[in-house]
Design an enzyme around this catalytic site. Sequence first.
Site, PDB file in Angstrom:
ATOM      1  N   ALA A   1      65.926  48.326 -11.482  1.00 51.11           N
ATOM      2  CA  ALA A   1      65.893  48.347 -12.938  1.00 51.11           C
ATOM      3  C   ALA A   1      64.458  48.429 -13.442  1.00 51.11           C
ATOM      4  O   ALA A   1      63.524  47.934 -12.788  1.00 51.11           O
ATOM      5  CB  ALA A   1      66.577  47.109 -13.502  1.00 51.11           C
TER       6      ALA A   1
ATOM      7  N   GLY B   1      68.834  47.834  -7.948  1.00 53.90           N
ATOM      8  CA  GLY B   1      69.729  48.870  -8.444  1.00 53.90           C
ATOM      9  C   GLY B   1      69.593  50.185  -7.705  1.00 53.90           C
ATOM     10  O   GLY B   1      70.541  50.978  -7.657  1.00 53.90           O
TER      11      GLY B   1
ATOM     12  N   GLU C   1      71.842  49.770  -4.824  1.00 48.12           N
ATOM     13  CA  GLU C   1      73.214  49.763  -5.337  1.00 48.12           C
ATOM     14  C   GLU C   1      73.678  51.191  -5.621  1.00 48.12           C
ATOM     15  O   GLU C   1      74.831  51.541  -5.374  1.00 48.12           O
ATOM     16  CB  GLU C   1      73.296  48.909  -6.603  1.00 48.12           C
TER      17      GLU C   1
ATOM     18  N   GLU D   1      67.330  40.907  -5.985  1.00 48.52           N
ATOM     19  CA  GLU D   1      67.486  40.308  -7.309  1.00 48.52           C
ATOM     20  C   GLU D   1      67.310  38.796  -7.338  1.00 48.52           C
ATOM     21  O   GLU D   1      66.854  38.239  -8.350  1.00 48.52           O
ATOM     22  CB  GLU D   1      68.863  40.678  -7.893  1.00 48.52           C
TER      23      GLU D   1
END
Length: 335
Positions: free
Chosen positions: A137, A182, A185, A205
């Site tokens: 992110a 992310g 992911e 995270e």
Amino acid sequence: MAATVAMTSALSLVQRRGGLAAVATTGTSVSSSFSSWFLDCLSLRGLAPERCSALSSSTRGYSSEVKAGEEELRVRYLDDEHKGIVVLGINRAHAKNALNKNLVKMMSKVMEALKTDKRVRTVIFRSEVPGVFCAGADLKERAKMHSSEVSSFVSKARAAINEMANLPVPTIAAIDGIALGGGLELALACDVRVAATSAKMGLVETKLAIIPGAGGTQRLPRTIGVSLAKELIFSARVVDGEEAKSIGLISHVVEQNEAGDAAYIRALALAKEFLPQGPVAMRVAKLAINQGMEVDLLTGLAIEEACYAQTIPTKDRIEGLLAFKEKRPPRYKGE
């Protein structure tokens, strides 16, 4: 009794996720007779060609809105021997390809266009920035968000990545650099992952006192196993390409080259292997695998049966048999 329950469960599952036929026929809508059609398949009565004709095509191409996002998310349709392969390249060099609001928005629009485009046979997700796949992110943008905005952004990012996971064609992540948070992911949402030995991957995270929010807590355990996934998430550990291959996080690991695109080159070669196969078969095979992995074996077998039934009335199936008989390469049209 168990078989009946499995059939009912399979029907309910497929209906909730948009229907088998919507995926298998490259952008079609399901008619009101779909439930009856699906039950016919599950009850071993087979699939007559006339029942399949209830499905109507509604394909479409890219919109101008999608093209507007090519600066940060480049979309390339390859030609010649690679025709049918679409390459999506993240291009946010100044932010290490971090996921911001605009990139997430463009990803969602591109996914919407790709899932109904008959030209698409395989999608490769890569980076246009040397040394990085996606750093996660965009924390600079995140720092300016109100807490209520953060929740909305994460929901949109999760939805966009889910849309990628649900594309009806094979998807490959080419990881030539760092893929953190992310970014990993996003790669986990692809069917196959290829990485360079020098790549760095991890769900980090917990270092920021949060957890993976775009599918990481669900897809990582399904990929490498629950215990090891917990260990990696709890420790926020980062692994290189070699270790990622050894734990099953990626399918292929390659030595990085001078151009810094070794994983992409390997992904392209792999995608080329997918191109000769029957388009409808590829789509329903992916659907059968994805949905079957979420249910018990009996329900999964019922899903497989229904998916197989969709290939029976296709022109491609007949072409495959003729090509085999005539000892020549098949000429599939996705029909």
